[in-house]
Design an enzyme around this catalytic site. Sequence first.
Site, PDB file in Angstrom:
ATOM      1  N   GLU A  98      63.807  64.449  30.843  1.00  0.00           N
ATOM      2  CA  GLU A  98      62.442  63.965  31.146  1.00  0.00           C
ATOM      3  C   GLU A  98      62.484  62.758  32.077  1.00  0.00           C
ATOM      4  O   GLU A  98      61.725  61.803  31.916  1.00  0.00           O
ATOM      5  CB  GLU A  98      61.655  63.690  29.859  1.00  0.00           C
ATOM      6  N   GLY A  99      63.399  62.811  33.023  1.00  0.00           N
ATOM      7  CA  GLY A  99      63.560  61.732  34.008  1.00  0.00           C
ATOM      8  C   GLY A  99      64.652  60.780  33.563  1.00  0.00           C
ATOM      9  O   GLY A  99      64.472  60.035  32.593  1.00  0.00           O
TER      10      GLY A  99
ATOM     11  N   LEU B 231      61.125  73.572  33.584  1.00  0.00           N
ATOM     12  CA  LEU B 231      60.934  72.939  34.891  1.00  0.00           C
ATOM     13  C   LEU B 231      62.259  72.913  35.669  1.00  0.00           C
ATOM     14  O   LEU B 231      62.321  73.323  36.816  1.00  0.00           O
ATOM     15  CB  LEU B 231      60.418  71.503  34.662  1.00  0.00           C
TER      16      LEU B 231
ATOM     17  N   GLY C  63      66.793  69.094  39.457  1.00  0.00           N
ATOM     18  CA  GLY C  63      66.585  68.418  38.175  1.00  0.00           C
ATOM     19  C   GLY C  63      65.709  67.202  38.421  1.00  0.00           C
ATOM     20  O   GLY C  63      64.479  67.258  38.291  1.00  0.00           O
ATOM     21  N   SER C  64      66.346  66.116  38.863  1.00  0.00           N
ATOM     22  CA  SER C  64      65.570  64.910  39.188  1.00  0.00           C
ATOM     23  C   SER C  64      64.620  65.181  40.354  1.00  0.00           C
ATOM     24  O   SER C  64      63.526  64.621  40.419  1.00  0.00           O
ATOM     25  CB  SER C  64      66.523  63.771  39.575  1.00  0.00           C
TER      26      SER C  64
ATOM     27  N   GLN D 113      80.746  50.507  16.236  1.00  0.00           N
ATOM     28  CA  GLN D 113      81.778  49.460  16.253  1.00  0.00           C
ATOM     29  C   GLN D 113      81.919  48.801  14.875  1.00  0.00           C
ATOM     30  O   GLN D 113      83.025  48.551  14.406  1.00  0.00           O
ATOM     31  CB  GLN D 113      81.399  48.409  17.325  1.00  0.00           C
TER      32      GLN D 113
ATOM     33  N   PHE E 239      59.473  74.443  27.683  1.00  0.00           N
ATOM     34  CA  PHE E 239      58.982  73.870  28.942  1.00  0.00           C
ATOM     35  C   PHE E 239      60.090  74.082  29.967  1.00  0.00           C
ATOM     36  O   PHE E 239      61.189  73.532  29.805  1.00  0.00           O
ATOM     37  CB  PHE E 239      58.738  72.378  28.693  1.00  0.00           C
TER      38      PHE E 239
ATOM     39  N   ILE F 297      67.091  74.638  29.568  1.00  0.00           N
ATOM     40  CA  ILE F 297      65.791  74.858  28.936  1.00  0.00           C
ATOM     41  C   ILE F 297      65.942  74.823  27.412  1.00  0.00           C
ATOM     42  O   ILE F 297      66.533  75.733  26.810  1.00  0.00           O
ATOM     43  CB  ILE F 297      65.141  76.173  29.423  1.00  0.00           C
TER      44      ILE F 297
HETATM   45  C1  LIG Z   1      69.903  68.159  26.382  1.00  0.00           C
HETATM   46  C2  LIG Z   1      69.006  68.437  27.534  1.00  0.00           C
HETATM   47  C3  LIG Z   1      67.794  69.093  27.327  1.00  0.00           C
HETATM   48  C4  LIG Z   1      66.965  69.391  28.401  1.00  0.00           C
HETATM   49  N1  LIG Z   1      65.805  70.097  28.188  1.00  0.00           N
HETATM   50  C5  LIG Z   1      65.044  70.462  29.256  1.00  0.00           C
HETATM   51  C6  LIG Z   1      63.888  71.286  29.074  1.00  0.00           C
HETATM   52  O1  LIG Z   1      63.519  71.659  27.945  1.00  0.00           O
HETATM   53  N2  LIG Z   1      63.182  71.678  30.177  1.00  0.00           N
HETATM   54  C7  LIG Z   1      63.543  71.299  31.435  1.00  0.00           C
HETATM   55  O2  LIG Z   1      62.870  71.684  32.377  1.00  0.00           O
HETATM   56  N3  LIG Z   1      64.636  70.506  31.636  1.00  0.00           N
HETATM   57  C8  LIG Z   1      65.390  70.095  30.597  1.00  0.00           C
HETATM   58  N4  LIG Z   1      66.513  69.315  30.777  1.00  0.00           N
HETATM   59  C9  LIG Z   1      66.902  68.973  32.142  1.00  0.00           C
HETATM   60  C10 LIG Z   1      66.740  67.514  32.474  1.00  0.00           C
HETATM   61  O3  LIG Z   1      65.390  67.187  32.625  1.00  0.00           O
HETATM   62  C11 LIG Z   1      67.593  67.249  33.723  1.00  0.00           C
HETATM   63  O4  LIG Z   1      68.944  67.324  33.312  1.00  0.00           O
HETATM   64  C12 LIG Z   1      67.281  65.913  34.354  1.00  0.00           C
HETATM   65  O5  LIG Z   1      66.022  65.932  34.971  1.00  0.00           O
HETATM   66  C13 LIG Z   1      68.341  65.538  35.386  1.00  0.00           C
HETATM   67  O6  LIG Z   1      68.512  66.582  36.293  1.00  0.00           O
HETATM   68  P1  LIG Z   1      69.988  67.106  36.643  1.00  0.00           P
HETATM   69  O7  LIG Z   1      70.701  67.377  35.367  1.00  0.00           O
HETATM   70  O8  LIG Z   1      69.862  68.190  37.630  1.00  0.00           O
HETATM   71  O9  LIG Z   1      70.691  65.851  37.299  1.00  0.00           O
HETATM   72  P2  LIG Z   1      70.552  65.390  38.814  1.00  0.00           P
HETATM   73  O10 LIG Z   1      69.165  65.572  39.301  1.00  0.00           O
HETATM   74  O11 LIG Z   1      71.674  65.979  39.576  1.00  0.00           O
HETATM   75  O12 LIG Z   1      70.790  63.827  38.659  1.00  0.00           O
HETATM   76  C14 LIG Z   1      72.084  63.309  38.285  1.00  0.00           C
HETATM   77  C15 LIG Z   1      71.965  61.853  38.067  1.00  0.00           C
HETATM   78  O13 LIG Z   1      71.626  61.220  39.268  1.00  0.00           O
HETATM   79  C16 LIG Z   1      70.999  59.995  38.970  1.00  0.00           C
HETATM   80  N5  LIG Z   1      69.791  59.869  39.786  1.00  0.00           N
HETATM   81  C17 LIG Z   1      68.733  60.693  39.848  1.00  0.00           C
HETATM   82  N6  LIG Z   1      67.822  60.243  40.719  1.00  0.00           N
HETATM   83  C18 LIG Z   1      68.332  59.097  41.245  1.00  0.00           C
HETATM   84  C19 LIG Z   1      67.869  58.161  42.206  1.00  0.00           C
HETATM   85  N7  LIG Z   1      66.688  58.315  42.792  1.00  0.00           N
HETATM   86  N8  LIG Z   1      68.674  57.114  42.503  1.00  0.00           N
HETATM   87  C20 LIG Z   1      69.881  56.971  41.933  1.00  0.00           C
HETATM   88  N9  LIG Z   1      70.352  57.811  40.997  1.00  0.00           N
HETATM   89  C21 LIG Z   1      69.593  58.870  40.659  1.00  0.00           C
HETATM   90  C22 LIG Z   1      70.688  59.969  37.472  1.00  0.00           C
HETATM   91  O14 LIG Z   1      71.652  59.204  36.780  1.00  0.00           O
HETATM   92  C23 LIG Z   1      70.856  61.425  37.106  1.00  0.00           C
HETATM   93  O15 LIG Z   1      71.214  61.598  35.753  1.00  0.00           O
HETATM   94  C24 LIG Z   1      67.336  68.987  29.698  1.00  0.00           C
HETATM   95  C25 LIG Z   1      68.541  68.310  29.902  1.00  0.00           C
HETATM   96  C26 LIG Z   1      69.362  68.038  28.846  1.00  0.00           C
HETATM   97  C27 LIG Z   1      70.658  67.313  29.106  1.00  0.00           C
END
Ligand SMILES: Cc1cc2nc3c(=O)[nH]c(=O)nc-3n(C[C@H](O)[C@H](O)[C@H](O)COP(=O)(O)OP(=O)(O)OC[C@H]3O[C@@H](n4cnc5c(N)ncnc54)[C@H](O)[C@@H]3O)c2cc1C
Length: 404
Positions: A380-381, A143, A149-150, A353, A141, A175
């Site tokens: 996944e959020g 995305l 990301g978020s 612990q 998947f 991914i």
């Molecule tokens: C092990 C792993 C597997 C993954 N597998 C997949 C996959 O198969 N497919 C895929 O598409 N993606 C995948 N992801 C991506 C994952 O969905 C994203 O890492 C996630 O959505 C966060 O996006 P980002 O890393 O860009 O962090 P950012 O978007 O930069 O966010 C950083 C942090 O900001 C904070 N934050 C976010 N929004 C807000 C808000 N509104 N207010 C305050 N704080 C906030 C949260 O703490 C967040 O962790 C994977 C990630 C990991 C670590």
Amino acid sequence: MSGQGAHPERARMPDLTHLIWPFFSDAHRVFAHGLNAWAQSGLPEVDHEDVDRSCRRLVRALGDAGWLKAVVPAAFGGHQDHLDVRTLCLAREILSWHDSLADFAFAMQGLGTGSICLYGSEELKRKYLPPVRDGHHIAAFALSEPEAGSDVGALTTMATPDGDHVRLDGEKTWISNGGIADHYVVFARSGEAPGARGLSAFVVDGDSQGLSVAERIAVIAPHPLARLRFDGCRVPVSHRLGRPGEGFKVAMATLDVFRSTVGAAAVGLARRALDEALGRATTRTLFGAPLGSLQLTQAALADSAADIDAAALLVFRAAWLKDQGAARITRESSIAKMYATEVAQRVIDRAVQLFGGHGVRVGVKVEALYREIRALRIYEGATEVQKVVIARDLLKAQESAARP
Ligand SMILES: Cc1cc2nc3c(=O)[nH]c(=O)nc-3n(C[C@H](O)[C@H](O)[C@H](O)COP(=O)(O)OP(=O)(O)OC[C@H]3O[C@@H](n4cnc5c(N)ncnc54)[C@H](O)[C@@H]3O)c2cc1C
């Protein structure tokens, strides 16, 4: 590795007494006990250092044993007409208790085909679902992007019309199964409207020209993970899921099903941590008596048991609601994912612990659990995103209740 602990080996079985809850039918109970018995004896030996090979083996084993039928609808050999979220949750809870890589292998077969089950044409379903169900075909998947990301609305991977194809250009990152997947569900900007309303979803074969692995990503709990590049990657228009511009809807509806299952995986990891902690509490002697006779130890065990029950109730409430036919369970699945992943982290930390120095020793199960739970609070959020989703839903409900 996963079986090594600082206390003597015990016959390890997860606690499945919650199967008596009214959320479940007898079919769920049969499924859960069957999967647990299989995992106890049939899970292939997993090398967490060679994750590509291990995932391929796990997917094949899960398919051969029929467990991947849970990720497809009945018309393709599944258990129910629709995806049964309780079955998916039970599978993830049980598999993550036994081995987080087995859970990962199962979960990605679901997440990587969920959008096809929900929005694919009959032709796409016929082509992509059976090999995933049989464990012959690995799903993914795609995305997330380096700058999105978020904030899914910030996606920049482009889908440009090219006759009866679209051309994909851009990058996807984080991914899961990146590099080993046979197909990816890819979300790209098709431009019908600005932001999230201008995205579309496509099924892209892993060996498509113009698709390459830009980087393999190593994480603290290893699994196949990659950054992908799309350079003029041509995909038939018939591989689109849903209508043009519906990509965000496709992604959110898919996550609506699978978000509760992340909570279920967290419950499985937390249950395993509590089991390990109980083992340690009864076998480690401290101040001339078992560690478990100290009241602060008992408090830690009691807190963990209550956290796990609460998390499991929220997870299966969300799953049950979806299975009753609720169109969307956004609030309930967000609450389940947020709560279960957060408390699982705390339960596992308590177990570490209780193990003292052994808790951080490489190769001890609670050390692995400590690493394995962490990403569940992000993908996944992230927890913060779930909070925003829950609060928005509450405020919307409040506003519509206040309207005359
Ligand atoms: C092990 C792993 C597997 C993954 N597998 C997949 C996959 O198969 N497919 C895929 O598409 N993606 C995948 N992801 C991506 C994952 O969905 C994203 O890492 C996630 O959505 C966060 O996006 P980002 O890393 O860009 O962090 P950012 O978007 O930069 O966010 C950083 C942090 O900001 C904070 N934050 C976010 N929004 C807000 C808000 N509104 N207010 C305050 N704080 C906030 C949260 O703490 C967040 O962790 C994977 C990630 C990991 C670590």
